[in-house]
Scaffold this active site. Structure first.
Site, mmCIF file in Angstrom:
data_model
loop_
_atom_site.group_PDB
_atom_site.id
_atom_site.type_symbol
_atom_site.label_atom_id
_atom_site.label_comp_id
_atom_site.label_asym_id
_atom_site.label_seq_id
_atom_site.Cartn_x
_atom_site.Cartn_y
_atom_site.Cartn_z
ATOM 1 N N ARG A 51 11.388 -54.174 26.766
ATOM 2 C CA ARG A 51 12.815 -54.231 27.160
ATOM 3 C C ARG A 51 13.161 -52.954 27.904
ATOM 4 O O ARG A 51 12.328 -52.046 28.034
ATOM 5 C CB ARG A 51 13.715 -54.360 25.929
ATOM 6 C CG ARG A 51 13.553 -53.205 24.937
ATOM 7 C CD ARG A 51 14.671 -53.147 23.929
ATOM 8 N NE ARG A 51 14.458 -52.135 22.912
ATOM 9 C CZ ARG A 51 14.732 -50.835 23.040
ATOM 10 N NH1 ARG A 51 15.218 -50.374 24.180
ATOM 11 N NH2 ARG A 51 14.517 -49.989 22.046
ATOM 12 N N HIS A 59 30.793 -59.978 27.570
ATOM 13 C CA HIS A 59 29.488 -59.684 28.175
ATOM 14 C C HIS A 59 29.650 -59.354 29.661
ATOM 15 O O HIS A 59 29.065 -58.390 30.162
ATOM 16 C CB HIS A 59 28.593 -60.912 27.983
ATOM 17 C CG HIS A 59 27.146 -60.709 28.307
ATOM 18 N ND1 HIS A 59 26.413 -59.641 27.837
ATOM 19 C CD2 HIS A 59 26.277 -61.476 29.044
ATOM 20 C CE1 HIS A 59 25.156 -59.756 28.270
ATOM 21 N NE2 HIS A 59 25.062 -60.850 29.010
ATOM 22 N N ASP A 106 12.621 -45.386 30.950
ATOM 23 C CA ASP A 106 12.268 -46.136 32.157
ATOM 24 C C ASP A 106 12.741 -45.463 33.444
ATOM 25 O O ASP A 106 12.410 -45.917 34.545
ATOM 26 C CB ASP A 106 12.838 -47.558 32.085
ATOM 27 C CG ASP A 106 12.123 -48.404 31.038
ATOM 28 O OD1 ASP A 106 10.945 -48.105 30.734
ATOM 29 O OD2 ASP A 106 12.734 -49.363 30.525
ATOM 30 N N SER A 147 22.699 -57.835 31.817
ATOM 31 C CA SER A 147 22.130 -58.796 30.874
ATOM 32 C C SER A 147 20.610 -58.855 30.996
ATOM 33 O O SER A 147 19.940 -57.843 30.822
ATOM 34 C CB SER A 147 22.784 -60.171 31.084
ATOM 35 O OG SER A 147 22.470 -61.045 30.034
ATOM 36 N N ASP A 197 25.394 -54.197 29.571
ATOM 37 C CA ASP A 197 25.243 -55.041 28.385
ATOM 38 C C ASP A 197 23.877 -55.715 28.362
ATOM 39 O O ASP A 197 23.769 -56.951 28.460
ATOM 40 C CB ASP A 197 26.364 -56.084 28.308
ATOM 41 C CG ASP A 197 26.723 -56.410 26.853
ATOM 42 O OD1 ASP A 197 26.601 -55.515 25.998
ATOM 43 O OD2 ASP A 197 27.114 -57.555 26.570
#
Length: 345
Positions: A226, A277, A231, A187, A212
């Site tokens: 984000r 989630h 990355d 998350s 997720d």
């Protein structure tokens, strides 16, 4: 003439301020449903959400603290599989711990409202230590427990920088290899992992796994704010509540869509999306322990969402340790409604 211009500006402002009708709201596209601690949510437009974040960032800077973002690290190894050793960026701390740079390292980062004692951390930690000799470092970032979700979002970049600082320290002073280091985040923790990856020195992390990755107040078209596929050398995303609490569009170089990525079997009446989630964490822990999530390769993520990827298995398994060397694209993953969730070999 000036009066006409002023009136025109006022008219445009009024139009922009008109609330978006509920049937026209698309989470993550023209606004977001922001979660609240009681499980409910409220809608903000893209402009309102971005202004909310800007105001919070400005407030923190003006208050002079740049609000503290405490981050704590707990090391687990096969020598101490259940009782974490708190470690810091000091030679004394690392030398007195069970950290072994000869073993691969896994950082695990929790999401909003959680802490290092969260069930996901225990499950993922146990899965990796069950595979062999690893350094499993559980990250606790206190600002994840802010009552206001937006306050936690604002803290994500700094939390990620602190994780990167520990990674850089262990590489430079204690011989840890980036080639055998992975960061796993759920998350909001997935975006913390992204900022950790953005701030490593001397190369890229071997892999980041986003469980997720959180959608509210994050934009797909702003990848630098984000988790994104650049990355780490390899970024995998396991997307289980897409369009709700998590992203629907692919985040990782390898993007996996269990049950189509929106909702998960065994999560009835999942109004808030919390069950679906969280299922990403359970799937990942199982994938590490059992390597049992075969997938179908899709032409794009829309095919994955609609389960239109055919019936032939691709040879790629969600969460497999070899994915970093061979995987790119979007994948549909069939899952069971209860554990074991994967369809096996």
């Amino acid at each position: 003439m000036k009066v006409v211009i002023v009136l025109a500006i006022c008219a445009l402002t009024a139009v922009a301020a008109v609330p978006i009708p509920e049937d026209q709201r698309v989470n993550g596209e023209n606004g977001w449903y922001i979660p609240k601690v009681d499980g409910s949510s409220y809608w903000v437009s893209t402009e309102e959400g971005e202004q909310m974040l800007a105001d919070l960032e400005k407030k923190e800077e003006m208050e002079g603290r740049i609000l503290p973002v405490p981050v704590t690290f707990y090391l687990y190894t096969n020598k101490n599989p259940s009782k974490g050793q708190k470690i810091t960026e000091t030679a004394k701390s690392i030398n007195n711990s069970d950290f072994d740079a000869n073993n691969p390292t896994r950082f695990v980062i929790h999401g909003w409202t959680q802490s290092y004692t969260a069930g996901m951390n225990k499950d993922i930690r146990a899965a990796w230590l069950g595979r062999g000799k690893y350094n499993v470092i559980i990250v606790d970032w206190a600002r994840a427990r802010s009552v206001e979700y937006a306050s936690s979002v604002v803290a994500v970049p700094k939390a990620g920088q602190k994780v990167a600082s520990m990674i850089n320290y262990l590489v430079e002073k204690h011989g840890m290899s980036l080639e055998t280091t992975e960061v796993i985040g759920h998350s909001l923790g997935a975006h913390v992992a992204g900022f950790a990856g953005k701030n490593t020195k001397n190369g890229l992390l071997h892999a980041i796994v986003g469980l997720d990755p959180a959608l509210p107040l994050f934009s797909y078209n702003k990848p630098n704010k984000r988790l994104n596929s650049n990355d780490a050398q390899y970024v995998e995303s396991i997307q289980t509540n897409g369009g709700g609490l998590g992203f629907l569009k692919p985040i990782g170089k390898g993007a996996f869509y269990p049950n189509g990525g929106k909702s998960q079997p065994g999560c009835p009446l999942d109004v808030t999306g919390a069950c679906s989630h969280a299922r990403s964490c359970a799937y990942y822990a199982e994938s590490v322990a059992r390597d049992d999530f075969p997938s179908m390769r899709c032409g794009d993520y829309q095919e994955a969402v609609k389960d239109k990827c055919g019936s032939s298995y691709s040879g790629v398994k969600m969460g497999a340790v070899t994915n970093a060397y061979m995987v790119a694209g979007d994948f549909y993953v069939p899952v069971h409604s209860s554990a074991p969730y994967g369809f096996g070999a």
